[in-house]
Design a protein around this motif. Structure first.
Motif, PDB file in Angstrom:
ATOM      1  N   ALA A  71     -12.625  10.361  -6.258  1.00 51.25           N
ATOM      2  CA  ALA A  71     -12.667   9.474  -7.423  1.00 51.25           C
ATOM      3  C   ALA A  71     -11.590   8.400  -7.318  1.00 51.25           C
ATOM      4  O   ALA A  71     -11.817   7.231  -7.647  1.00 51.25           O
ATOM      5  N   ALA A  72     -10.399   8.803  -6.871  1.00 50.86           N
ATOM      6  CA  ALA A  72      -9.313   7.833  -6.691  1.00 50.86           C
ATOM      7  C   ALA A  72      -9.688   6.788  -5.657  1.00 50.86           C
ATOM      8  O   ALA A  72      -9.425   5.589  -5.825  1.00 50.86           O
ATOM      9  N   GLN A  73     -10.317   7.229  -4.569  1.00 52.53           N
ATOM     10  CA  GLN A  73     -10.709   6.286  -3.525  1.00 52.53           C
ATOM     11  C   GLN A  73     -11.792   5.328  -4.001  1.00 52.53           C
ATOM     12  O   GLN A  73     -11.785   4.151  -3.640  1.00 52.53           O
ATOM     13  N   ARG A  74     -12.722   5.819  -4.827  1.00 51.11           N
ATOM     14  CA  ARG A  74     -13.756   4.936  -5.355  1.00 51.11           C
ATOM     15  C   ARG A  74     -13.142   3.872  -6.266  1.00 51.11           C
ATOM     16  O   ARG A  74     -13.541   2.707  -6.228  1.00 51.11           O
ATOM     17  N   ALA A  75     -12.173   4.294  -7.069  1.00 56.36           N
ATOM     18  CA  ALA A  75     -11.501   3.329  -7.947  1.00 56.36           C
ATOM     19  C   ALA A  75     -10.713   2.319  -7.130  1.00 56.36           C
ATOM     20  O   ALA A  75     -10.773   1.107  -7.383  1.00 56.36           O
ATOM     21  N   LEU A  76      -9.985   2.799  -6.124  1.00 54.63           N
ATOM     22  CA  LEU A  76      -9.193   1.904  -5.292  1.00 54.63           C
ATOM     23  C   LEU A  76     -10.079   0.919  -4.534  1.00 54.63           C
ATOM     24  O   LEU A  76      -9.690  -0.233  -4.307  1.00 54.63           O
ATOM     25  N   ALA A  77     -11.257   1.361  -4.146  1.00 54.33           N
ATOM     26  CA  ALA A  77     -12.158   0.501  -3.385  1.00 54.33           C
ATOM     27  C   ALA A  77     -12.591  -0.718  -4.188  1.00 54.33           C
ATOM     28  O   ALA A  77     -13.024  -1.731  -3.616  1.00 54.33           O
ATOM     29  N   LYS A  78     -12.478  -0.648  -5.499  1.00 50.20           N
ATOM     30  CA  LYS A  78     -12.879  -1.755  -6.359  1.00 50.20           C
ATOM     31  C   LYS A  78     -11.758  -2.788  -6.535  1.00 50.20           C
ATOM     32  O   LYS A  78     -11.967  -3.836  -7.136  1.00 50.20           O
ATOM     33  N   LEU A  79     -10.568  -2.471  -6.034  1.00 46.35           N
ATOM     34  CA  LEU A  79      -9.466  -3.432  -6.088  1.00 46.35           C
ATOM     35  C   LEU A  79      -9.577  -4.425  -4.942  1.00 46.35           C
ATOM     36  O   LEU A  79     -10.256  -4.178  -3.940  1.00 46.35           O
ATOM     37  N   ARG A  80      -8.875  -5.526  -5.049  1.00 49.93           N
ATOM     38  CA  ARG A  80      -8.731  -6.427  -3.910  1.00 49.93           C
ATOM     39  C   ARG A  80      -7.938  -5.702  -2.833  1.00 49.93           C
ATOM     40  O   ARG A  80      -7.106  -4.865  -3.115  1.00 49.93           O
ATOM     41  N   ARG A  81      -8.175  -6.084  -1.580  1.00 46.19           N
ATOM     42  CA  ARG A  81      -7.533  -5.366  -0.487  1.00 46.19           C
ATOM     43  C   ARG A  81      -6.011  -5.384  -0.597  1.00 46.19           C
ATOM     44  O   ARG A  81      -5.347  -4.367  -0.392  1.00 46.19           O
ATOM     45  N   GLY A  82      -5.443  -6.548  -0.942  1.00 40.62           N
ATOM     46  CA  GLY A  82      -3.988  -6.642  -1.054  1.00 40.62           C
ATOM     47  C   GLY A  82      -3.433  -5.718  -2.122  1.00 40.62           C
ATOM     48  O   GLY A  82      -2.385  -5.083  -1.929  1.00 40.62           O
ATOM     49  N   GLU A  83      -4.130  -5.628  -3.246  1.00 38.61           N
ATOM     50  CA  GLU A  83      -3.693  -4.732  -4.328  1.00 38.61           C
ATOM     51  C   GLU A  83      -3.802  -3.274  -3.890  1.00 38.61           C
ATOM     52  O   GLU A  83      -2.921  -2.462  -4.166  1.00 38.61           O
ATOM     53  N   ARG A  84      -4.889  -2.963  -3.210  1.00 42.52           N
ATOM     54  CA  ARG A  84      -5.107  -1.587  -2.757  1.00 42.52           C
ATOM     55  C   ARG A  84      -4.032  -1.165  -1.753  1.00 42.52           C
ATOM     56  O   ARG A  84      -3.506  -0.045  -1.829  1.00 42.52           O
ATOM     57  N   GLU A  85      -3.704  -2.052  -0.830  1.00 41.52           N
ATOM     58  CA  GLU A  85      -2.716  -1.696   0.189  1.00 41.52           C
ATOM     59  C   GLU A  85      -1.322  -1.532  -0.420  1.00 41.52           C
ATOM     60  O   GLU A  85      -0.578  -0.616  -0.034  1.00 41.52           O
ATOM     61  N   VAL A  86      -0.967  -2.397  -1.349  1.00 41.42           N
ATOM     62  CA  VAL A  86       0.328  -2.258  -2.022  1.00 41.42           C
ATOM     63  C   VAL A  86       0.393  -0.952  -2.801  1.00 41.42           C
ATOM     64  O   VAL A  86       1.393  -0.227  -2.760  1.00 41.42           O
ATOM     65  N   PHE A  87      -0.690  -0.632  -3.515  1.00 41.67           N
ATOM     66  CA  PHE A  87      -0.697   0.597  -4.307  1.00 41.67           C
ATOM     67  C   PHE A  87      -0.559   1.828  -3.419  1.00 41.67           C
ATOM     68  O   PHE A  87       0.247   2.723  -3.700  1.00 41.67           O
ATOM     69  N   THR A  88      -1.335   1.904  -2.339  1.00 39.97           N
ATOM     70  CA  THR A  88      -1.280   3.092  -1.493  1.00 39.97           C
ATOM     71  C   THR A  88       0.065   3.218  -0.778  1.00 39.97           C
ATOM     72  O   THR A  88       0.574   4.327  -0.607  1.00 39.97           O
ATOM     73  N   LEU A  89       0.651   2.098  -0.375  1.00 34.02           N
ATOM     74  CA  LEU A  89       1.954   2.158   0.294  1.00 34.02           C
ATOM     75  C   LEU A  89       3.065   2.560  -0.676  1.00 34.02           C
ATOM     76  O   LEU A  89       3.878   3.431  -0.376  1.00 34.02           O
ATOM     77  N   CYS A  90       3.089   1.930  -1.853  1.00 33.89           N
ATOM     78  CA  CYS A  90       4.192   2.156  -2.791  1.00 33.89           C
ATOM     79  C   CYS A  90       4.034   3.456  -3.574  1.00 33.89           C
ATOM     80  O   CYS A  90       5.004   4.205  -3.733  1.00 33.89           O
ATOM     81  N   VAL A  91       2.840   3.722  -4.075  1.00 39.91           N
ATOM     82  CA  VAL A  91       2.642   4.859  -4.973  1.00 39.91           C
ATOM     83  C   VAL A  91       2.295   6.125  -4.209  1.00 39.91           C
ATOM     84  O   VAL A  91       2.901   7.174  -4.408  1.00 39.91           O
ATOM     85  N   TRP A  92       1.345   6.040  -3.296  1.00 35.12           N
ATOM     86  CA  TRP A  92       0.940   7.243  -2.582  1.00 35.12           C
ATOM     87  C   TRP A  92       1.904   7.608  -1.460  1.00 35.12           C
ATOM     88  O   TRP A  92       2.107   8.782  -1.190  1.00 35.12           O
ATOM     89  N   SER A  93       2.472   6.618  -0.779  1.00 37.04           N
ATOM     90  CA  SER A  93       3.321   6.924   0.373  1.00 37.04           C
ATOM     91  C   SER A  93       4.799   6.678   0.122  1.00 37.04           C
ATOM     92  O   SER A  93       5.617   6.885   1.010  1.00 37.04           O
ATOM     93  N   GLY A  94       5.174   6.231  -1.082  1.00 34.69           N
ATOM     94  CA  GLY A  94       6.569   6.186  -1.480  1.00 34.69           C
ATOM     95  C   GLY A  94       7.421   5.098  -0.869  1.00 34.69           C
ATOM     96  O   GLY A  94       8.647   5.189  -0.889  1.00 34.69           O
TER      97      GLY A  94
END
Length: 215
Positions: A121-144
């Motif tokens: 579900a998280a991946q489906r939601a993230l897939a709807k973001l722009r790529r730049g937003e998705r990459e920032v979110f996964t780097l900062c929030v998921w990978s710290g």
């Protein structure tokens, strides 16, 4: 600042790359699992990331406390190429006649890392973001990663990281509510340590939901 590790990596010293791998391979793997949802593919991403790091070692510059932003920038590029190839592969499979499904035991391993339904579900939601937003979110929030580290990894200004993360958080609140109400979306990295205040964010749980339950 002692940049001896950086210079040893640029020189192609095998022990320096062993140190780099021991220190950062788990981070690259966790990041790849969460982005792709596929543990086997994540292992391929780790291998490709370090192969690319070896090939691009001369481009590592003497800046920052760690080569982590440089390495994660390589991982982001590998993931871009890998997910595009995987998408083409799935589309090709979709054009084939249906056949009996064979259980994939790798899915059980992924489920041990994070709840498979919530991660999807998280991946489906993230897939709807722009790529730049998705990459920032996964780097900062998921990978710290901190703002500066994410900026270095993506080759953008720190202010761009902040604005993209803010937009991603705003959009994800709505998207996650549609996909799965229990996924945490409001993490915020520290500027230096890369840690999310209040602890590391699991891939599939919402701090906001927890706070509402405990009010």
């Amino acid at each position: 600042m002692d940049y001896s590790l950086h210079s040893r990596i640029r020189a192609g010293e095998p022990e320096a790359f062993r140190e780099l791998f021991r220190a950062h391979a788990p981070l690259v793997h966790r990041h790849a699992v969460r982005v792709t949802g596929d543990r086997s593919l994540a292992e391929d991403v780790v291998s490709l990331t370090f192969l690319e790091a070896w090939r691009l070692r001369a481009k590592l510059r003497d800046e920052g406390d760690s080569p982590r932003p440089w390495l994660m920038g390589i991982a982001v590029n590998v993931l871009r190429n890998t997910t595009r190839a995987a998408r083409r592969h799935h589309q090709a499979l979709g054009r084939l006649p249906a056949k009996e499904t064979v259980p994939d035991f790798a899915d059980e391993l992924v489920a041990r890392l994070a709840d498979a339904d919530q991660l999807a579900a998280a991946q489906r939601a993230l897939a709807k973001l722009r790529r730049g937003e998705r990459e920032v979110f996964t780097l900062c929030v998921w990978s710290g990663l901190g703002y500066a580290e994410a900026a270095a990894a993506l080759g953008v200004p720190v202010g761009t990281v902040r604005s993209r993360l803010s937009r991603a958080r705003t959009r994800l609140r709505k998207l996650v509510a549609e996909e799965w109400g229990g996924i945490r979306t409001n993490g915020e990295p520290a500027d230096r340590s890369g840690q999310v205040p209040g602890g590391r964010i699991p891939a599939a749980r919402s701090r906001e939901s927890h706070e509402e339950e405990t009010r």
